[in-house]
Design a protein around this motif. Structure first.
Motif, mmCIF file in Angstrom:
data_model
loop_
_atom_site.group_PDB
_atom_site.id
_atom_site.type_symbol
_atom_site.label_atom_id
_atom_site.label_comp_id
_atom_site.label_asym_id
_atom_site.label_seq_id
_atom_site.Cartn_x
_atom_site.Cartn_y
_atom_site.Cartn_z
ATOM 1 N N ALA A 1 -85.660 14.444 56.398
ATOM 2 C CA ALA A 1 -85.369 13.403 55.404
ATOM 3 C C ALA A 1 -85.445 14.015 54.008
ATOM 4 C CB ALA A 1 -86.359 12.258 55.543
ATOM 5 N N SER A 2 -84.364 13.879 53.254
ATOM 6 C CA SER A 2 -84.327 14.445 51.907
ATOM 7 C C SER A 2 -84.382 13.358 50.831
ATOM 8 C CB SER A 2 -83.073 15.300 51.715
ATOM 9 O OG SER A 2 -81.907 14.509 51.861
ATOM 10 N N LEU A 3 -84.065 12.118 51.209
ATOM 11 C CA LEU A 3 -84.095 11.014 50.256
ATOM 12 C C LEU A 3 -84.522 9.751 50.977
ATOM 13 C CD1 LEU A 3 -83.372 9.717 47.448
ATOM 14 C CD2 LEU A 3 -81.087 9.353 48.386
ATOM 15 N N MET A 4 -85.406 8.988 50.341
ATOM 16 C CA MET A 4 -85.781 7.664 50.824
ATOM 17 C C MET A 4 -85.788 6.736 49.627
ATOM 18 S SD MET A 4 -89.284 6.371 52.626
ATOM 19 C CE MET A 4 -89.552 4.644 52.946
ATOM 20 N N MET A 5 -85.044 5.652 49.745
ATOM 21 C CA MET A 5 -85.049 4.606 48.712
ATOM 22 C C MET A 5 -85.560 3.336 49.363
ATOM 23 S SD MET A 5 -81.411 5.348 46.834
ATOM 24 C CE MET A 5 -81.729 4.269 45.466
ATOM 25 N N THR A 6 -86.582 2.744 48.763
ATOM 26 C CA THR A 6 -87.170 1.531 49.326
ATOM 27 C C THR A 6 -86.755 0.331 48.487
ATOM 28 O OG1 THR A 6 -89.194 1.942 48.078
ATOM 29 C CG2 THR A 6 -89.140 2.717 50.333
ATOM 30 N N PHE A 7 -86.249 -0.670 49.163
ATOM 31 C CA PHE A 7 -85.891 -1.938 48.535
ATOM 32 C C PHE A 7 -86.828 -2.976 49.138
ATOM 33 C CE2 PHE A 7 -82.176 0.813 48.834
ATOM 34 C CZ PHE A 7 -81.845 0.932 47.497
ATOM 35 N N HIS B 1 -95.115 -1.927 39.497
ATOM 36 C CA HIS B 1 -95.666 -1.889 40.853
ATOM 37 C C HIS B 1 -96.421 -0.567 41.018
ATOM 38 C CE1 HIS B 1 -95.789 -1.734 45.226
ATOM 39 N NE2 HIS B 1 -95.515 -3.033 45.224
ATOM 40 N N PRO B 2 -97.557 -0.562 41.716
ATOM 41 C CA PRO B 2 -98.325 0.690 41.867
ATOM 42 C C PRO B 2 -97.558 1.836 42.526
ATOM 43 C CG PRO B 2 -99.608 -1.184 42.658
ATOM 44 C CD PRO B 2 -98.230 -1.699 42.343
ATOM 45 N N LEU B 3 -96.499 1.534 43.291
ATOM 46 C CA LEU B 3 -95.731 2.588 43.955
ATOM 47 C C LEU B 3 -94.420 2.906 43.235
ATOM 48 C CD1 LEU B 3 -96.192 1.449 47.686
ATOM 49 C CD2 LEU B 3 -97.564 3.091 46.388
ATOM 50 N N SER B 4 -94.111 2.188 42.151
ATOM 51 C CA SER B 4 -92.837 2.369 41.448
ATOM 52 C C SER B 4 -92.661 3.779 40.924
ATOM 53 C CB SER B 4 -92.737 1.406 40.260
ATOM 54 O OG SER B 4 -92.655 0.092 40.695
ATOM 55 N N GLY B 5 -91.414 4.201 40.931
ATOM 56 C CA GLY B 5 -91.067 5.486 40.350
ATOM 57 C C GLY B 5 -90.228 6.327 41.282
ATOM 58 N N THR B 6 -89.875 7.493 40.796
ATOM 59 C CA THR B 6 -89.158 8.488 41.578
ATOM 60 C C THR B 6 -90.143 9.606 41.854
ATOM 61 O OG1 THR B 6 -87.052 7.905 40.567
ATOM 62 C CG2 THR B 6 -87.189 10.070 41.613
ATOM 63 N N PHE C 1 -88.806 4.306 44.547
ATOM 64 C CA PHE C 1 -89.319 2.948 44.687
ATOM 65 C C PHE C 1 -89.005 2.255 43.362
ATOM 66 C CE2 PHE C 1 -91.956 -0.660 44.981
ATOM 67 C CZ PHE C 1 -92.398 -0.807 46.290
ATOM 68 N N PRO C 2 -87.913 1.444 43.312
ATOM 69 C CA PRO C 2 -87.493 0.835 42.053
ATOM 70 C C PRO C 2 -88.575 -0.063 41.439
ATOM 71 C CG PRO C 2 -85.793 0.606 43.734
ATOM 72 C CD PRO C 2 -87.031 1.110 44.421
ATOM 73 N N GLY C 3 -88.537 -0.159 40.141
ATOM 74 C CA GLY C 3 -89.443 -1.049 39.421
ATOM 75 C C GLY C 3 -90.276 -0.307 38.393
ATOM 76 N N ASP C 4 -91.041 -1.102 37.635
ATOM 77 C CA ASP C 4 -91.856 -0.535 36.568
ATOM 78 C C ASP C 4 -93.345 -0.776 36.760
ATOM 79 O OD1 ASP C 4 -89.589 0.303 35.151
ATOM 80 O OD2 ASP C 4 -89.399 -1.644 34.182
#
Length: 159
Positions: free
Chosen positions: A141-147, A75-80, A70-73
């Protein structure tokens, strides 16, 4: 008159090769199509389980070493987030942050084991679109990227 009605002495070997070759091509393309359908079906099933709140079934569709980005810095859900438990710990924040949060895929594009979804997202005070990218490995599912539209999400967060 069928294909085999045209076989003449001396041409059987070439005709047999042609028929076998065509059968392999048909099976190859059916297999490719099935892989794409399976990836889409798995992702759709994940959205269905998530939407019903059936997190146990949702988690069964994930690889043990799944990664959610979840890209960003700020945001409460940000991070890998790596691993099922870490992913679940972060997803469990959603009901704490948004009332009536709901995601519904509008369409999916699949190529091999990769799926991209345009997702309609709603919550109290929020109506927006997200983009979600998935990679499927070993039918999980091995990877999920949220935009996601993080500005709309922050504006709709519970105060």
């Amino acid at each position: 008159m069928g294909l085999f009605s045209y076989i003449k002495k001396g041409t059987e070997k070439r005709t047999y090769y042609f028929v076998v070759h065509e059968i392999y091509l048909i099976l190859f393309f059916l297999t490719i199509n099935r892989i794409n359908m399976s990836a889409k079906e798995l992702v759709q099933q994940a959205y269905d389980f998530f939407g019903k709140g059936d997190m146990e079934s949702f988690m069964n569709l994930l690889h043990d070493d799944v990664t959610w980005v979840f890209p960003g810095d700020n945001h409460p859900l940000s991070g890998t987030h790596k691993g099922k438990q870490n992913l679940m710990a972060n997803m469990s924040k959603i009901p704490e942050l948004w009332d009536n949060f709901h995601v519904e895929p509008e369409f999916m594009i699949s190529e091999g084991n990769k799926v991209f979804c345009k997702v309609n997202a709603t919550a109290d005070g929020m109506e927006t679109i997200f983009g979600h990218y998935f990679e499927i490995k070993d039918d999980k599912a091995s990877l999920m990227m949220t935009f996601d539209d993080s500005l709309s999400m922050v504006n709709a967060m519970k105060k």
